[in-house]
Design an enzyme around this catalytic site. Structure first.
Site, short mmCIF file in Angstrom:
data_model
loop_
_atom_site.label_atom_id
_atom_site.label_comp_id
_atom_site.label_asym_id
_atom_site.label_seq_id
_atom_site.Cartn_x
_atom_site.Cartn_y
_atom_site.Cartn_z
N ASP A 108 1.98 -6.76 2.21
CA ASP A 108 0.83 -6.02 2.74
C ASP A 108 1.31 -4.87 3.62
OD1 ASP A 108 -1.78 -5.29 2.95
OD2 ASP A 108 -2.33 -6.80 4.43
N ASN A 154 -6.86 0.52 -2.56
CA ASN A 154 -7.76 1.07 -1.52
C ASN A 154 -7.25 2.42 -1.03
OD1 ASN A 154 -5.55 -0.08 -0.20
ND2 ASN A 154 -6.71 -0.59 1.63
N HIS A 181 0.14 3.50 8.41
CA HIS A 181 -0.90 4.37 8.99
C HIS A 181 -0.17 5.41 9.84
CE1 HIS A 181 -4.56 2.17 7.86
NE2 HIS A 181 -3.78 1.10 7.93
N ALA A 238 -6.25 1.49 13.57
CA ALA A 238 -6.27 1.19 12.13
C ALA A 238 -5.52 -0.11 11.89
CB ALA A 238 -5.63 2.33 11.37
N HIS A 263 0.85 -1.20 0.00
CA HIS A 263 0.00 0.00 0.00
C HIS A 263 0.89 1.24 0.00
CE1 HIS A 263 -3.69 -2.33 0.92
NE2 HIS A 263 -2.82 -3.14 1.50
N ARG A 319 -0.65 4.41 -0.66
CA ARG A 319 -1.54 5.52 -0.32
C ARG A 319 -1.55 6.61 -1.39
NH1 ARG A 319 -3.66 1.86 2.95
NH2 ARG A 319 -2.67 1.69 4.97
O1 DOR Z 1 -4.09 -4.72 7.70
C1 DOR Z 1 -4.51 -4.32 6.63
N1 DOR Z 1 -4.25 -3.06 6.20
N2 DOR Z 1 -5.29 -5.12 5.90
C2 DOR Z 1 -5.92 -4.68 4.80
O2 DOR Z 1 -6.65 -5.45 4.22
C3 DOR Z 1 -5.77 -3.27 4.37
C4 DOR Z 1 -4.55 -2.67 4.87
C5 DOR Z 1 -4.55 -1.16 4.74
O3 DOR Z 1 -4.81 -0.66 3.65
O4 DOR Z 1 -4.27 -0.47 5.72
ZN ZN Z 2 -3.40 -5.11 1.69
#
Ligand code: DOR
Ligand code: ZN
Length: 374
Positions: free
Chosen positions: A270, A50, A274, A284, A23, A25
């Site tokens: 993954d 996402n 945050h 989060a 991710h 962001r």
């Molecule tokens: O722990 C997670 N964080 N699982 C997810 O499915 C999304 C991800 C996030 O985008 O923070």
């Molecule tokens: Zn993910």
């Protein structure tokens, strides 16, 4: 006087690897996050959609809600320093507005290579997700199978009561792999699926018996830790979704990734930063492993009994980190290398314009890592 011996720390020279689940962001976070991934030897990345807003269309024109296109988000990644990677895959966020036509035109353009299924409201920014049945019925999954587009699945049942969500005998992921996945793969045998961030023995077992169109990404946190590590001291930097599970689950994951014949399980961190991890009444989900993922994977392989100084051990590790993922995504393995050295590295947070982001390692109480990138 005895002669001073010079000892050489063990070294692992590996092809540059692909993080096939991360991710990055948006906005000011993009640049430091991309830099952290480049610094840990990545040749390619799969940047999850996402974001805010989500990446829910292929081309810029038209949409029922505010979203980016794959084209726009890919350009943002490039502008923020992502141009140095050999490959950037941006999956399409499956939502209400996804149609079989969107899949067909996206696939023909070459821009669309993967789609991401999010369980509705099941994780960070998953509110645009629709239940699996929606895409079975509206022809989207059929279009994916027809056009050879990979389906990345966040495999957790959504909308469960707490007692079923996480209990000693069952949980949202186990339920998903026991009840949702079997009919899905039976209905679409040609559909290529990545079971993302598998965390349970049930998911591992399902993937293993499912055959050549199923692979799975595995994170450092699910290989290293259990729910007990999270619970002991409420170490919330270990909180992610799917949740860390039990020792038997971790053992199943370790057995899968360290098998000398493993071709199905590959690295997908993954890494989910945050900047604001906790609020007054919640946390989060996401563990941040930018900059340190190969080191953490190496630690986990050693914990699982793999000797990374032996050629056999290195081959097993390289399958998981560098070869299996590109093979499933039809990407070449990088011809360039990066090096891991068995020397201590201090762990520090990543400074970003939105604040410091604490890594999984610090969150677990580690001061140093046993490996560093040379
Ligand atoms: O722990 C997670 N964080 N699982 C997810 O499915 C999304 C991800 C996030 O985008 O923070
Ligand atoms: Zn993910």
């Amino acid at each position: 006087m005895p002669e001073k011996q010079t000892t050489h720390a063990p070294r692992l020279i590996l092809p540059r690897w692909h993080d096939l689940h991360a991710h990055f962001r948006q906005g000011e976070l993009l640049r430091p996050l991309l830099r952290a991934h480049a610094a840990m030897g990545c040749a390619g990345i799969l940047a999850m959609p996402n974001t805010v807003p989500p990446v829910a269309k292929v081309f810029p024109a038209g949409a029922a809600f505010d979203c980016w296109s794959i084209e726009e988000y890919r350009d943002l990644l490039h502008e923020a320093g992502g141009g140095g990677f050999d490959d950037i895959i941006v999956p399409l966020y499956l939502s209400e507005i996804t149609t079989p036509e969107m899949i067909a035109t996206g696939a023909k353009s070459g821009l669309l290579r993967a789609c991401k299924y999010y369980p509705p409201r099941g994780t960070t920014n998953a509110e645009h997700g629709r239940p699996l049945n929606h895409y079975i019925q509206n022809g989207v999954f059929e279009a994916l199978a027809e056009h050879g587009i990979i389906l990345c699945v966040h495999g957790e049942e959504h909308g469960l009561p707490p007692e079923a969500y996480f209990d000693s005998g069952t949980n949202a992921e186990t339920l998903f792999y026991k009840e949702r996945m079997p009919p899905l793969v039976e209905k679409f045998p040609k559909l290529k699926i990545v079971a993302e961030h598998v965390s349970t023995a049930a998911a591992v077992e399902f993937v293993r018996q499912a055959g050549k169109n199923l692979s799975a990404s595995v994170t450092p946190q699910h290989l290293l830790y259990t729910a007990g590590h999270l619970a002991q001291g409420c170490k919330y930097h270990l909180y992610c979704l799917p949740l860390l599970k039990f020792d038997a689950d971790r053992a199943a994951l370790r057995a899968a990734v360290t098998s000398p014949h493993n071709w199905q399980f590959f690295a997908g961190t993954d890494s989910a930063p945050h900047a604001k991890k906790v609020t007054a009444c919640g946390c989060a989900a996401g563990c941040f492993t930018g900059g340190i993922a190969p080191q953490l994977y190496a630690m986990a392989f050693e914990d699982a009994g793999i000797d990374l100084t032996s050629p056999q051990g290195q081959d097993i590790f390289a399958r998981f980190l560098c070869r299996n993922g590109p093979a499933f995504y039809d990407l070449p393995v990088s011809k360039e290398t990066f090096t891991l050295v068995k020397e201590e590295q201090a762990v520090t947070p990543l400074a970003t314009p939105e604040g410091d982001i604490v890594t999984l390692a610090e969150g677990a109480g580690l001061k140093t890592l046993p490996w560093r990138i040379a």
